[in-house]
Design a protein around this motif. Structure first.
Motif, PDB file in Angstrom:
ATOM      1  N   ALA B  51       0.831  -1.202   0.000  1.00  0.00           N
ATOM      2  CA  ALA B  51       0.000   0.000   0.000  1.00  0.00           C
ATOM      3  C   ALA B  51       0.866   1.253   0.000  1.00  0.00           C
ATOM      4  O   ALA B  51       0.653   2.173  -0.788  1.00  0.00           O
ATOM      5  N   ALA B  52       1.871   1.270   0.877  1.00  0.00           N
ATOM      6  CA  ALA B  52       2.749   2.430   0.953  1.00  0.00           C
ATOM      7  C   ALA B  52       3.515   2.598  -0.350  1.00  0.00           C
ATOM      8  O   ALA B  52       3.653   3.715  -0.872  1.00  0.00           O
ATOM      9  N   VAL B  53       4.003   1.484  -0.884  1.00  0.00           N
ATOM     10  CA  VAL B  53       4.784   1.538  -2.122  1.00  0.00           C
ATOM     11  C   VAL B  53       3.912   2.011  -3.286  1.00  0.00           C
ATOM     12  O   VAL B  53       4.325   2.849  -4.093  1.00  0.00           O
ATOM     13  N   ALA B  54       2.682   1.499  -3.350  1.00  0.00           N
ATOM     14  CA  ALA B  54       1.779   1.903  -4.430  1.00  0.00           C
ATOM     15  C   ALA B  54       1.455   3.391  -4.345  1.00  0.00           C
ATOM     16  O   ALA B  54       1.491   4.112  -5.352  1.00  0.00           O
ATOM     17  N   SER B  55       1.172   3.863  -3.128  1.00  0.00           N
ATOM     18  CA  SER B  55       0.891   5.287  -2.967  1.00  0.00           C
ATOM     19  C   SER B  55       2.089   6.107  -3.390  1.00  0.00           C
ATOM     20  O   SER B  55       1.960   7.170  -4.008  1.00  0.00           O
ATOM     21  N   MET B  56       3.292   5.597  -3.053  1.00  0.00           N
ATOM     22  CA  MET B  56       4.515   6.314  -3.404  1.00  0.00           C
ATOM     23  C   MET B  56       4.610   6.472  -4.918  1.00  0.00           C
ATOM     24  O   MET B  56       4.902   7.560  -5.412  1.00  0.00           O
ATOM     25  N   ALA B  57       4.350   5.375  -5.643  1.00  0.00           N
ATOM     26  CA  ALA B  57       4.452   5.449  -7.100  1.00  0.00           C
ATOM     27  C   ALA B  57       3.495   6.493  -7.657  1.00  0.00           C
ATOM     28  O   ALA B  57       3.883   7.334  -8.479  1.00  0.00           O
ATOM     29  N   ALA B  58       2.248   6.457  -7.184  1.00  0.00           N
ATOM     30  CA  ALA B  58       1.255   7.407  -7.684  1.00  0.00           C
ATOM     31  C   ALA B  58       1.665   8.836  -7.350  1.00  0.00           C
ATOM     32  O   ALA B  58       1.542   9.744  -8.175  1.00  0.00           O
ATOM     33  N   TYR B  59       2.177   9.031  -6.124  1.00  0.00           N
ATOM     34  CA  TYR B  59       2.497  10.382  -5.693  1.00  0.00           C
ATOM     35  C   TYR B  59       3.708  10.937  -6.441  1.00  0.00           C
ATOM     36  O   TYR B  59       3.718  12.088  -6.879  1.00  0.00           O
ATOM     37  N   ILE B  60       4.739  10.083  -6.606  1.00  0.00           N
ATOM     38  CA  ILE B  60       5.919  10.534  -7.346  1.00  0.00           C
ATOM     39  C   ILE B  60       5.534  10.871  -8.781  1.00  0.00           C
ATOM     40  O   ILE B  60       5.919  11.911  -9.323  1.00  0.00           O
ATOM     41  N   MET B  61       4.712  10.006  -9.374  1.00  0.00           N
ATOM     42  CA  MET B  61       4.295  10.266 -10.749  1.00  0.00           C
ATOM     43  C   MET B  61       3.567  11.607 -10.838  1.00  0.00           C
ATOM     44  O   MET B  61       3.887  12.448 -11.683  1.00  0.00           O
ATOM     45  N   ALA B  62       2.625  11.828  -9.938  1.00  0.00           N
ATOM     46  CA  ALA B  62       1.810  13.034 -10.022  1.00  0.00           C
ATOM     47  C   ALA B  62       2.628  14.294  -9.797  1.00  0.00           C
ATOM     48  O   ALA B  62       2.410  15.312 -10.448  1.00  0.00           O
ATOM     49  N   THR B  63       3.596  14.229  -8.868  1.00  0.00           N
ATOM     50  CA  THR B  63       4.345  15.445  -8.564  1.00  0.00           C
ATOM     51  C   THR B  63       5.463  15.688  -9.555  1.00  0.00           C
ATOM     52  O   THR B  63       5.908  16.825  -9.718  1.00  0.00           O
ATOM     53  N   GLN B  64       5.948  14.646 -10.219  1.00  0.00           N
ATOM     54  CA  GLN B  64       7.034  14.846 -11.172  1.00  0.00           C
ATOM     55  C   GLN B  64       6.519  15.210 -12.563  1.00  0.00           C
ATOM     56  O   GLN B  64       7.269  15.700 -13.403  1.00  0.00           O
ATOM     57  N   THR B  65       5.235  14.949 -12.810  1.00  0.00           N
ATOM     58  CA  THR B  65       4.698  15.219 -14.144  1.00  0.00           C
ATOM     59  C   THR B  65       4.863  16.672 -14.583  1.00  0.00           C
ATOM     60  O   THR B  65       5.291  16.927 -15.714  1.00  0.00           O
ATOM     61  N   PRO B  66       4.550  17.653 -13.727  1.00  0.00           N
ATOM     62  CA  PRO B  66       4.675  19.045 -14.190  1.00  0.00           C
ATOM     63  C   PRO B  66       6.084  19.385 -14.662  1.00  0.00           C
ATOM     64  O   PRO B  66       6.257  20.116 -15.633  1.00  0.00           O
ATOM     65  N   ALA B  67       7.098  18.852 -13.982  1.00  0.00           N
ATOM     66  CA  ALA B  67       8.471  19.225 -14.318  1.00  0.00           C
ATOM     67  C   ALA B  67       9.075  18.318 -15.390  1.00  0.00           C
ATOM     68  O   ALA B  67       9.798  18.796 -16.260  1.00  0.00           O
ATOM     69  N   GLN B  68       8.766  17.029 -15.334  1.00  0.00           N
ATOM     70  CA  GLN B  68       9.505  16.085 -16.157  1.00  0.00           C
ATOM     71  C   GLN B  68       8.710  15.519 -17.336  1.00  0.00           C
ATOM     72  O   GLN B  68       9.266  14.835 -18.183  1.00  0.00           O
ATOM     73  N   GLY B  69       7.431  15.723 -17.355  1.00  0.00           N
ATOM     74  CA  GLY B  69       6.624  15.075 -18.393  1.00  0.00           C
ATOM     75  C   GLY B  69       6.196  13.701 -17.935  1.00  0.00           C
ATOM     76  O   GLY B  69       6.827  13.120 -17.047  1.00  0.00           O
ATOM     77  N   PRO B  70       5.114  13.199 -18.531  1.00  0.00           N
ATOM     78  CA  PRO B  70       4.514  11.964 -18.010  1.00  0.00           C
ATOM     79  C   PRO B  70       5.414  10.730 -18.094  1.00  0.00           C
ATOM     80  O   PRO B  70       5.440   9.936 -17.148  1.00  0.00           O
ATOM     81  N   VAL B  71       6.171  10.566 -19.169  1.00  0.00           N
ATOM     82  CA  VAL B  71       6.928   9.323 -19.330  1.00  0.00           C
ATOM     83  C   VAL B  71       7.986   9.193 -18.242  1.00  0.00           C
ATOM     84  O   VAL B  71       8.082   8.165 -17.562  1.00  0.00           O
ATOM     85  N   VAL B  72       8.777  10.254 -18.097  1.00  0.00           N
ATOM     86  CA  VAL B  72       9.820  10.226 -17.069  1.00  0.00           C
ATOM     87  C   VAL B  72       9.194  10.069 -15.693  1.00  0.00           C
ATOM     88  O   VAL B  72       9.709   9.331 -14.839  1.00  0.00           O
ATOM     89  N   ALA B  73       8.064  10.744 -15.465  1.00  0.00           N
ATOM     90  CA  ALA B  73       7.426  10.692 -14.149  1.00  0.00           C
ATOM     91  C   ALA B  73       7.006   9.270 -13.805  1.00  0.00           C
ATOM     92  O   ALA B  73       7.258   8.794 -12.693  1.00  0.00           O
ATOM     93  N   VAL B  74       6.385   8.595 -14.766  1.00  0.00           N
ATOM     94  CA  VAL B  74       5.975   7.207 -14.513  1.00  0.00           C
ATOM     95  C   VAL B  74       7.209   6.345 -14.266  1.00  0.00           C
ATOM     96  O   VAL B  74       7.237   5.531 -13.335  1.00  0.00           O
ATOM     97  N   ALA B  75       8.261   6.564 -15.077  1.00  0.00           N
ATOM     98  CA  ALA B  75       9.477   5.777 -14.905  1.00  0.00           C
ATOM     99  C   ALA B  75      10.080   6.004 -13.524  1.00  0.00           C
ATOM    100  O   ALA B  75      10.503   5.056 -12.851  1.00  0.00           O
TER     101      ALA B  75
END
Lengths: 335, 296
Positions: B51-75
């Motif tokens: 649960a913690a790990v999954a939330s982390m992935a979603a949160y990192i993706m969401a916060t990195q998207t504005p700066a890095q773009g979606p592909v890098v953020a998901v990665a």
């Protein structure tokens, strides 16, 4: 296997000659923890020179519910189970006590306390009965029941409220004898000793260790496995009720949402040298571990560490301590 | 298994495409999380950090998207989960820490780190990328849940690997009898490390999909799915002691739980009653399943 048989036939676990190695190991762990606690206390004094009796008192009050939860968890784990519903049990007994005491007189609180303790014993027995009857692994049953008890707690009180008799609050407020001996600590030691010491000496206590150590061997040596498990869960429920009551004492109200007590109790028993596989460990270790964890939390606060890092540190400590323990065991096995 | 399927078909009173696609939308991330539990349980472990790990992935993706773009953020999000999984695997496989403790500790570590990270990222804002939102939470033709595009191949892969691929068989071997597996030449620690990395990655995927479904991201986003994920695997017939079970049962388990939750919501039960029923039903289903498998 032989250790299990020795436990069943011997007089008391940890006192017979055949299990000397285990006694040494268990006590070494406990001594180590006590030393760690002492070091931590000195460190705390170094960080904050004014840390004294008053702080110790609030530390003991804060740690009391966790300590009760850890003691309960230790007993059920020693007998080969695990109780993931303990946090919900604490919440349920806490709100029951608060709801029954609200607006009541000081004297009427006495039957309430007895009732709540009995309720804990009963709910614990229900846990145990369902584990035994359903044949589903303990961890799943108590996980499912944690929802049930938490829901029941919400039925008793929708939002934090209720009341607590003054004398109950006074029970943990002060100090006894020296100002360095908090009443909360005395209450903890007395109630644990009252339940555990006779239990450990009895046939039932032996059976708990036997069942936890090797269920089949215990069964074949004539231990009634199912009643022993139910009894272990019931005692755990009793300690959960004490934890719930101590929450009432320290906060004065009942809170229907379970705190992090399940997690903390598991962390404390692992740190306290109770084997998750069952059959090994005592109660002193987990209690010491609770205070170690509480002191670390306090230290981090004094050091102005971001409170969120406290969670990280707690996780790291939990893992590292278990790793060290595993290494020590491995080395002994190869030596 | 048939019995459970029938039960599921009979149970819901309202069956229309919109409701069904809604159920599937929520069932997919739960089923993926339950895959983590199934795989780890096969080796006799458990992964409470999902649960913690999954939330982390979603949160990192969401916060990195504005700066890095979606592909890098998901990665980035997935890389973080792989790292968490790697640490879990090393702890369990190399240092022989009990999986329950290791993953519980890991969930605390991840949660704490993410809370600290959250304070630093307050300014950046969080965006769920449109493409991810479409894939994870969107529907096509009014009823087809897009996340099935990810889930069906993934589920097929897991089911197939468990049956036919060497690594899948190794999980059963390790869970059934670790010593026997080691004596037959299996490097148990390598299997475990790989397993927990996979579990971390799967959890990350589930988190990203769940973030897309709810269109939010927070550090405790997936927290409420932890216990259902364990329950889904157990209801699906995977033994918590290792060596027995499979993924197809887990999928059914995840569906049952999601239908149950939505049913309890539709019936407008008050929250306490809902919790009590939820716990009681998990217990009854698990007990029934244990009985059935014991007798056969």
């Amino acid at each position: 296997m032989t250790a299990a048989a020795g436990t069943v036939q011997g007089s008391a676990p940890g006192r017979t000659g055949g299990t000397v190695a285990r006694v040494v190991r268990r006590n070494a762990w406990t001594f180590g923890l006590a030393a760690l606690l002492l070091v931590l206390f000195l460190v705390t004094r170094a960080i904050k020179p004014t840390y004294g009796a008053a702080e110790l008192r609030s530390l003991a009050i804060g740690a009391l519910p966790i300590a009760f939860a850890a003691v309960g968890q230790a007993i059920v784990v020693i007998s080969g189970g695990i109780d993931l519903s303990i946090g919900s049990l604490l919440a349920l007994t806490n709100v029951t006590a608060a709801a029954l005491m609200a607006g009541g007189s000081e004297e009427s609180a006495v039957p309430v306390v007895l009732f709540v303790l009995f309720l804990g014993l009963f709910l614990g027995a229900v846990n145990g009965l369902l584990v035994v009857a359903s044949r589903v692994p303990d961890i799943i049953v108590t996980l499912a029941l944690s929802f049930v008890w938490a829901g029941a707690a919400l039925l008793v009180l929708k939002s934090p409220g209720g009341g607590t008799a003054q004398w109950l609050k006074g029970l943990i407020d002060g100090t006894i004898g020296s100002e360095w001996i908090p009443e909360a600590l005395v209450l903890l030691v007395v109630s644990v000793a009252l339940v555990w010491l006779p239990l450990r000496r009895s046939r039932l206590g032996l059976s708990m260790y036997a069942v936890g150590s090797d269920r089949l061997a215990a069964f074949r040596s004539g231990v009634a496995v199912a009643p022993t498990k139910v009894a272990a869960y019931a005692v755990t429920g009793l300690f959960a009720a004490m934890g719930g009551l101590s929450l009432s004492m320290s906060t004065g109200i009942g809170t229907p949402v379970p705190g992090p007590y399940t997690l903390l109790s598991v962390a404390a028993i692992v740190l306290g040298g109770v084997s998750l596989v069952g059959g090994r460990g005592g109660l002193l270790g987990p209690i010491l571990a609770v205070f170690v964890l509480a002191l670390i939390r306090a230290d981090l606060t004094f050091l102005n560490v971001d409170p969120n890092f406290t969670t990280v540190v707690q996780g790291v400590i939990m893992v590292v301590v278990v790793m060290v323990g595993a290494f020590a065991t491995l080395r002994r096995r190869t030596a | 298994m048939l019995l459970i399927a029938v039960l599921w078909i009979v149970e819901p009173g309202l069956r229309n495409p919109i409701w069904a696609s809604g159920v599937i939308r929520f069932a997919v991330p739960l089923a993926i999380l339950a895959a983590c539990q199934t795989l780890t349980m096969l080796t006799g472990g458990i992964d409470l950090s999902v649960a913690a790990v999954a939330s982390m992935a979603a949160y990192i993706m969401a916060t990195q998207t504005p700066a890095q773009g979606p592909v890098v953020a998901v990665a980035l999000g997935l890389a973080a989960t792989a790292l968490a999984g790697l640490v879990n695997g090393i702890g369990v496989g190399v240092f022989r820490v009990h999986p329950l403790i290791m993953t519980l500790g890991m969930s605390l570590i991840v949660l704490g780190l993410m809370t600290v990270y959250q304070l630093q990222m307050v300014t950046s804002g969080s965006i769920i990328p449109e493409s991810v939102a479409w894939l994870g939470g969107g529907t096509s033709f009014g009823f087809f849940t897009n996340s099935l595009l990810v889930f069906v191949p993934l589920a097929a892969l897991i089911v197939f690997s468990l049956r036919r691929v060497g690594f899948g068989r190794l999980l059963y071997a390790v869970g059934d009898n670790e010593i026997a597996a080691r004596l037959s030449g299996v490097r148990v620690w390598q299997v475990l490390v790989t397993l927990y990395v996979i579990s971390g990655l799967l959890a990350g995927l589930a988190g990203i999909i769940y973030g897309a479904v709810t269109r939010t991201a927070s550090v405790t986003l997936v927290e409420r799915f932890l216990l259902p994920s364990v329950a889904a695997a157990v209801i699906g017939g995977t033994s918590i002691f290792g060596g027995r079970g499979g993924y197809s049962g887990t999928i059914v388990g995840a569906l049952i739980l999601t239908v149950l939750t939505s049913l309890l919501t539709v019936l407008q039960m008050p929250e306490p009653v809902r919790q009590i029923l939820f716990g009681a039903i998990i217990l009854v289903v698990a007990a029934a399943y244990t009985r059935i498998t014991d007798e056969s």
